[in-house]
Design a protein around this motif. Sequence first.
Motif, PDB file in Angstrom:
ATOM      1  N   LYS A   1       3.621  13.036   1.836  1.00 36.64           N
ATOM      2  CA  LYS A   1       2.328  12.343   1.669  1.00 36.64           C
ATOM      3  C   LYS A   1       1.843  11.783   3.014  1.00 36.64           C
ATOM      4  CE  LYS A   1       2.789  11.393  -3.219  1.00 36.64           C
ATOM      5  NZ  LYS A   1       1.625  12.149  -3.707  1.00 36.64           N
TER       6      LYS A   1
ATOM      7  N   GLY B   1      -3.535   1.160  -5.509  1.00 33.45           N
ATOM      8  CA  GLY B   1      -3.218   1.371  -6.926  1.00 33.45           C
ATOM      9  C   GLY B   1      -4.303   0.820  -7.837  1.00 33.45           C
TER      10      GLY B   1
ATOM     11  N   GLU C   1      -3.819  12.315  -4.825  1.00 33.38           N
ATOM     12  CA  GLU C   1      -4.376  11.086  -5.415  1.00 33.38           C
ATOM     13  C   GLU C   1      -5.889  11.001  -5.190  1.00 33.38           C
ATOM     14  OE1 GLU C   1      -1.672  11.224  -3.560  1.00 33.38           O
ATOM     15  OE2 GLU C   1      -0.059  10.260  -4.693  1.00 33.38           O
TER      16      GLU C   1
ATOM     17  N   MET D   1       0.849  -1.208   0.000  1.00 32.13           N
ATOM     18  CA  MET D   1       0.000   0.000   0.000  1.00 32.13           C
ATOM     19  C   MET D   1       0.879   1.251   0.000  1.00 32.13           C
ATOM     20  SD  MET D   1      -3.420  -0.457   0.469  1.00 32.13           S
ATOM     21  CE  MET D   1      -4.668  -0.968   1.629  1.00 32.13           C
ATOM     22  N   ARG D   2       0.625   2.138  -0.954  1.00 31.11           N
ATOM     23  CA  ARG D   2       1.429   3.367  -0.974  1.00 31.11           C
ATOM     24  C   ARG D   2       0.734   4.453  -0.159  1.00 31.11           C
ATOM     25  NH1 ARG D   2      -0.229   6.477  -6.498  1.00 31.11           N
ATOM     26  NH2 ARG D   2      -2.397   5.857  -6.465  1.00 31.11           N
ATOM     27  N   ASN D   3       1.545   5.404   0.329  1.00 25.30           N
ATOM     28  CA  ASN D   3       0.985   6.564   1.012  1.00 25.30           C
ATOM     29  C   ASN D   3       0.447   7.540  -0.025  1.00 25.30           C
ATOM     30  OD1 ASN D   3       1.302   6.009   3.672  1.00 25.30           O
ATOM     31  ND2 ASN D   3       3.142   7.246   3.965  1.00 25.30           N
ATOM     32  N   ILE D   4      -0.709   8.118   0.261  1.00 23.42           N
ATOM     33  CA  ILE D   4      -1.280   9.076  -0.686  1.00 23.42           C
ATOM     34  C   ILE D   4      -1.576  10.403   0.013  1.00 23.42           C
ATOM     35  CG2 ILE D   4      -2.294   7.278  -2.147  1.00 23.42           C
ATOM     36  CD1 ILE D   4      -5.057   8.043  -0.898  1.00 23.42           C
TER      37      ILE D   4
ATOM     38  N   MET E   1      -4.794   3.767  -2.580  1.00 21.61           N
ATOM     39  CA  MET E   1      -3.571   3.299  -1.895  1.00 21.61           C
ATOM     40  C   MET E   1      -3.103   1.972  -2.493  1.00 21.61           C
ATOM     41  SD  MET E   1      -4.742   4.318   1.942  1.00 21.61           S
ATOM     42  CE  MET E   1      -3.357   3.711   2.855  1.00 21.61           C
TER      43      MET E   1
END
Length: 231
Positions: free
Chosen positions: A127, A229, A145, A1-4, A227
């Motif tokens: 972020k 994607g 995002e 999970m990426r930080n947005i 998060m």
Amino acid sequence: MRNITIAIDGYSSTGKSTVAKQLADWLGYVYVDSGAMYRAVTLFAMQNGLISENHFDKETLIEMLGEISLHFTRDEEKGIAEIYLNDKNVEKEIRTLEVSEFVSPIAAVSEVRKKLVEQQQQMGKDKGVVMDGRDIGTVVFPYAELKIFMNASPDERAKRRYLELIDRGDKVSYDEVLANVKERDHIDTTRKDSPLKKADDAIEIDNSEMNLDDQFHIILQLAKDRMAGRV
Ligand code: CDP
């Protein structure tokens, strides 16, 4: 999970800060109430005699901007980040109707906006932030995002804000709160610099008839999709 980055904009008293705090708590993100910063600058102007009944001394405020220092510190017991004006906690003082009555003209001053936007961008540079306000998705974080634009009917918004103020023990009437909500909407949407408007890629949510829990889960799902994607 990426930080947005999550940007929540909208009209006054639409419940932006409620859902922004819920999201930040759930995701372990930083929450920034950008409106609190404009309110604190307004309080500074009031404390320094720059505001009289229908007028404020814009030139002197601009000259004094360098004397204003703002920061947020999290109160662990309450679980919220509180705003400090020149090292004094002003969280309660900035929420009065009196501050609300002067904040929109002060927030329309470009020099004020430039100073606060720079600080907001700095706070969100890594972020993992949820910020609410009027120009977050359009000016502060145009590449966020997830952008949400919140709305509700003026009557519903005034009712919510009136109950909030009464609950705090403030002596206000529903009619003056409604007038303030409408007046701020007008100034915020028609000012030259960074007017309140929905970003083209923002998702609009009208919560006039939505409960807090439903609203939170709808926006949380939108955040999770981004998060992961998936969007
Ligand atoms: O909580 P409420 O919706 O009443 O307002 P707020 O978020 O505390 O913001 C107070 C005022 O600050 C707004 O009416 C705007 O005039 C100004 N503001 C702004 O210009 N830009 C922002 N990013 C946030 C607030």
